[in-house]
Design an enzyme around this catalytic site. Structure first.
Site, short mmCIF file in Angstrom:
data_model
loop_
_atom_site.label_atom_id
_atom_site.label_comp_id
_atom_site.label_asym_id
_atom_site.label_seq_id
_atom_site.Cartn_x
_atom_site.Cartn_y
_atom_site.Cartn_z
N HIS A 125 0.81 -1.21 0.00
CA HIS A 125 0.00 0.00 0.00
C HIS A 125 0.85 1.26 0.00
O HIS A 125 2.05 1.23 0.21
CB HIS A 125 -0.98 0.00 1.18
CG HIS A 125 -0.36 0.01 2.54
ND1 HIS A 125 0.34 1.08 3.06
CD2 HIS A 125 -0.37 -0.93 3.51
CE1 HIS A 125 0.73 0.80 4.29
NE2 HIS A 125 0.32 -0.42 4.60
N CYS A 140 2.64 -4.87 6.68
CA CYS A 140 2.47 -4.65 5.25
C CYS A 140 3.77 -4.18 4.60
O CYS A 140 4.76 -3.93 5.27
CB CYS A 140 1.39 -3.60 5.02
SG CYS A 140 -0.26 -4.12 5.53
#
Length: 165
Positions: A125, A140
């Site tokens: 992301h 992440c």
């Protein structure tokens, strides 16, 4: 499932419409679309590949505990191993996100053996800023908003991703 970047489908329609307008359209199948992603955690690098050739390389930020494989929800580690991009989210809390198919069967079995929940919602992301600190996610892989827009265009659902220590 704790995660970095997935906003529930129940988000307000206005928010979804606004987010969908800012997501760049995917590139048509061509030499510019990636057929594989390789993440090197120790080098803080992610490469998009096509037929073994590097299309693009990005500096990345990882989870707050960057060393080692993810074992359970909340350990803030980025998983290691072979996965796929399983979903695209234009409504991400971090601009745009691509879901990594963690946990796989081996991850679930390892967590079960430890009596733990393996967690989930591992994404590639946006949201990183080079003035911000390194390794700030909950597991992440983060890049800048401009970079996730490039990645979003080049990476379709189903793309294999290998995350190396």
């Amino acid at each position: 499932m704790a995660g970095c970047a997935f906003e529930p489908a129940s988000a307000p329609v206005a928010t979804q419409a606004t987010a969908a307008r800012r997501a760049p359209p995917p590139l048509a199948p061509s030499e510019q679309r990636a057929d594989r992603i390789v993440v090197d955690k120790s080098e803080r690098r992610m490469q998009l590949l096509r037929e073994g050739r590097v299309l693009a390389s990005y500096r990345i930020d990882l989870g707050d505990a960057p060393s080692g494989h993810k074992h359970r929800q909340g350990d803030e580690r980025t998983p290691e191993g072979e996965y796929r991009i399983s979903e695209r989210n234009p409504n991400s809390l971090f601009h745009l996100s691509l879901r990594v198919s963690y946990p796989n069967a081996a991850d679930r079995e390892q967590a079960r053996a430890q009596g733990a929940d393996p967690g989930g919602d591992i994404m590639i992301h946006g949201g990183s800023a080079r003035w911000w600190r390194e390794d700030w996610t909950d597991g992440c892989v983060a890049v800048t908003d401009a970079e996730i827009e490039q990645i979003w265009q080049r990476v379709p659902v189903g793309t294999p991703i290998r995350i190396d220590p």
